[in-house]
Design a protein around this motif. Structure first.
Motif, short mmCIF file in Angstrom:
data_model
loop_
_atom_site.label_atom_id
_atom_site.label_comp_id
_atom_site.label_asym_id
_atom_site.label_seq_id
_atom_site.Cartn_x
_atom_site.Cartn_y
_atom_site.Cartn_z
N ASP A 72 0.78 -1.23 -0.07
CA ASP A 72 -0.09 0.05 0.03
C ASP A 72 0.74 1.36 -0.04
O ASP A 72 2.11 1.29 0.59
CB ASP A 72 -0.85 -0.01 1.21
N SER A 73 0.31 2.32 -0.57
CA SER A 73 1.04 3.39 -0.68
C SER A 73 0.00 4.66 -0.75
O SER A 73 -0.71 4.77 -1.50
CB SER A 73 1.92 3.46 -2.12
N THR A 74 0.51 5.79 -0.07
CA THR A 74 -0.23 6.96 -0.16
C THR A 74 0.55 8.10 0.15
O THR A 74 1.91 8.15 0.75
CB THR A 74 -1.41 6.97 0.91
N ILE A 75 0.06 9.38 -0.19
CA ILE A 75 0.83 10.52 0.17
C ILE A 75 -0.02 11.49 1.10
O ILE A 75 -1.34 11.45 0.99
CB ILE A 75 0.89 11.42 -1.16
N ASP A 76 0.53 11.78 1.99
CA ASP A 76 -0.08 12.58 3.03
C ASP A 76 -0.26 14.34 2.88
O ASP A 76 0.36 14.34 1.49
CB ASP A 76 0.41 12.51 4.44
N ASP A 77 -0.88 14.97 3.51
CA ASP A 77 -0.88 16.33 3.38
C ASP A 77 0.35 17.11 3.14
O ASP A 77 0.68 18.17 2.64
CB ASP A 77 -1.79 16.98 4.44
N TYR A 78 1.50 16.51 3.65
CA TYR A 78 2.90 17.18 3.84
C TYR A 78 3.71 16.50 2.68
O TYR A 78 5.00 16.83 2.55
CB TYR A 78 3.54 16.83 5.05
N LEU A 85 4.51 4.24 3.02
CA LEU A 85 4.84 2.92 2.15
C LEU A 85 4.62 1.76 3.20
O LEU A 85 5.15 1.76 4.07
CB LEU A 85 5.91 2.63 1.59
N LEU A 86 3.76 0.58 2.64
CA LEU A 86 3.65 -0.40 3.50
C LEU A 86 4.18 -1.54 2.63
O LEU A 86 3.78 -1.96 1.55
CB LEU A 86 2.15 -0.76 3.91
N VAL A 146 8.05 6.33 6.23
CA VAL A 146 7.28 7.18 5.72
C VAL A 146 8.38 8.26 5.57
O VAL A 146 9.43 8.59 6.10
CB VAL A 146 6.70 7.98 7.13
N THR A 147 8.38 8.70 4.04
CA THR A 147 9.52 9.69 3.50
C THR A 147 9.07 10.33 2.33
O THR A 147 7.90 10.24 1.86
CB THR A 147 10.48 8.34 3.15
N LYS A 148 9.87 11.21 1.97
CA LYS A 148 9.48 12.06 0.56
C LYS A 148 10.38 11.32 -0.41
O LYS A 148 11.49 10.86 -0.48
CB LYS A 148 10.04 13.38 0.94
N SER A 149 9.92 11.70 -1.69
CA SER A 149 10.56 10.91 -2.73
C SER A 149 10.14 11.77 -4.00
O SER A 149 9.10 12.39 -4.17
CB SER A 149 9.84 9.37 -3.01
N LYS A 150 11.18 11.85 -4.86
CA LYS A 150 11.18 12.85 -6.08
C LYS A 150 10.31 12.05 -7.15
O LYS A 150 9.76 12.63 -7.99
CB LYS A 150 12.47 13.25 -6.41
N GLN A 151 10.34 10.66 -7.12
CA GLN A 151 9.66 10.01 -7.95
C GLN A 151 8.53 9.18 -7.37
O GLN A 151 8.41 9.18 -6.51
CB GLN A 151 10.55 8.69 -8.40
N ALA A 152 7.46 9.10 -8.34
CA ALA A 152 6.06 8.31 -7.65
C ALA A 152 6.47 7.08 -7.34
O ALA A 152 7.06 6.36 -7.98
CB ALA A 152 5.11 8.56 -8.93
N ILE A 153 5.85 6.49 -6.29
CA ILE A 153 6.01 5.11 -5.82
C ILE A 153 4.60 4.73 -5.65
O ILE A 153 3.43 5.34 -5.20
CB ILE A 153 6.60 4.96 -4.50
N ALA A 163 -3.97 9.19 6.91
CA ALA A 163 -3.08 9.67 5.61
C ALA A 163 -3.30 9.01 4.46
O ALA A 163 -3.04 9.46 3.26
CB ALA A 163 -1.53 9.41 5.90
N GLY A 164 -4.09 7.91 4.49
CA GLY A 164 -4.72 7.11 3.30
C GLY A 164 -4.33 5.73 3.10
O GLY A 164 -4.82 5.32 2.16
#
Length: 161
Positions: free
Chosen positions: A82-88, A93-94, A108-115, A140-141
């Protein structure tokens, strides 16, 4: 004030500030804002990040206490359950070792590429103990079916898609 008194007060002020800021850093381990240092196309083997399958038994992570799960590792070709992007703008990532596994790793991380879900990725980072998927992760989703599932938390240094 004399110099000794000024030096003492300055030292105590700095010391107090660092103690307040570092009190119980593991309390909200999965809620920490972490950002992968680099997104790479291919992660190279590195002695600092040994393969987790050579260090731990991935089929039975229950045997390890949270204290034992503090180490640098590589999660090689793990499946994104599972993957989601939060408000920040942070990815939640699970990950699982294989598609049918019920052993989960939370990053829980930031990434420049879509995961995206249903992909395989490799992650180098630091295992941060055991936790459970809580309401914050669900809000968060992440899918509701993962609520209260046991996970191993990880702070990512490098991600390869």
């Amino acid at each position: 004030m004399n110099r000794k008194r000024i030096a003492l007060l300055t030292g105590l002020t700095l010391l107090t500030g660092t103690i307040v800021n570092t009190t119980n850093p593991l309390r909200y381990a999965t809620k920490a804002h972490a950002e992968a240092a680099q997104n790479k196309t291919k992660l190279k083997p590195h002695s600092k990040y040994p393969d987790i399958s050579k260090e731990l038994d991935l089929t039975s992570m229950e045997q390890y206490s949270s204290v034992n799960l503090f180490m640098n590792v590589t999660l090689k070709d793990f499946y994104v359950k599972d993957s989601t992007i939060d408000d920040y703008g942070q990815y939640h990532l699970l990950l699982a070792p294989i598609k049918s596994s019920n052993q989960y790793f939370l990053i829980v991380t930031k990434s420049k590429q879509a995961i995206k879900k249903n992909r395989k990725i490799s992650v180098q980072g630091f295992l941060n103990g055991k936790t459970r998927i809580d309401d914050q992760q669900i809000n968060a989703g992440l899918n509701q079916k993962y609520l209260n599932k046991k996970v191993v938390s990880m702070l990512a240094d490098n991600i390869s898609l």
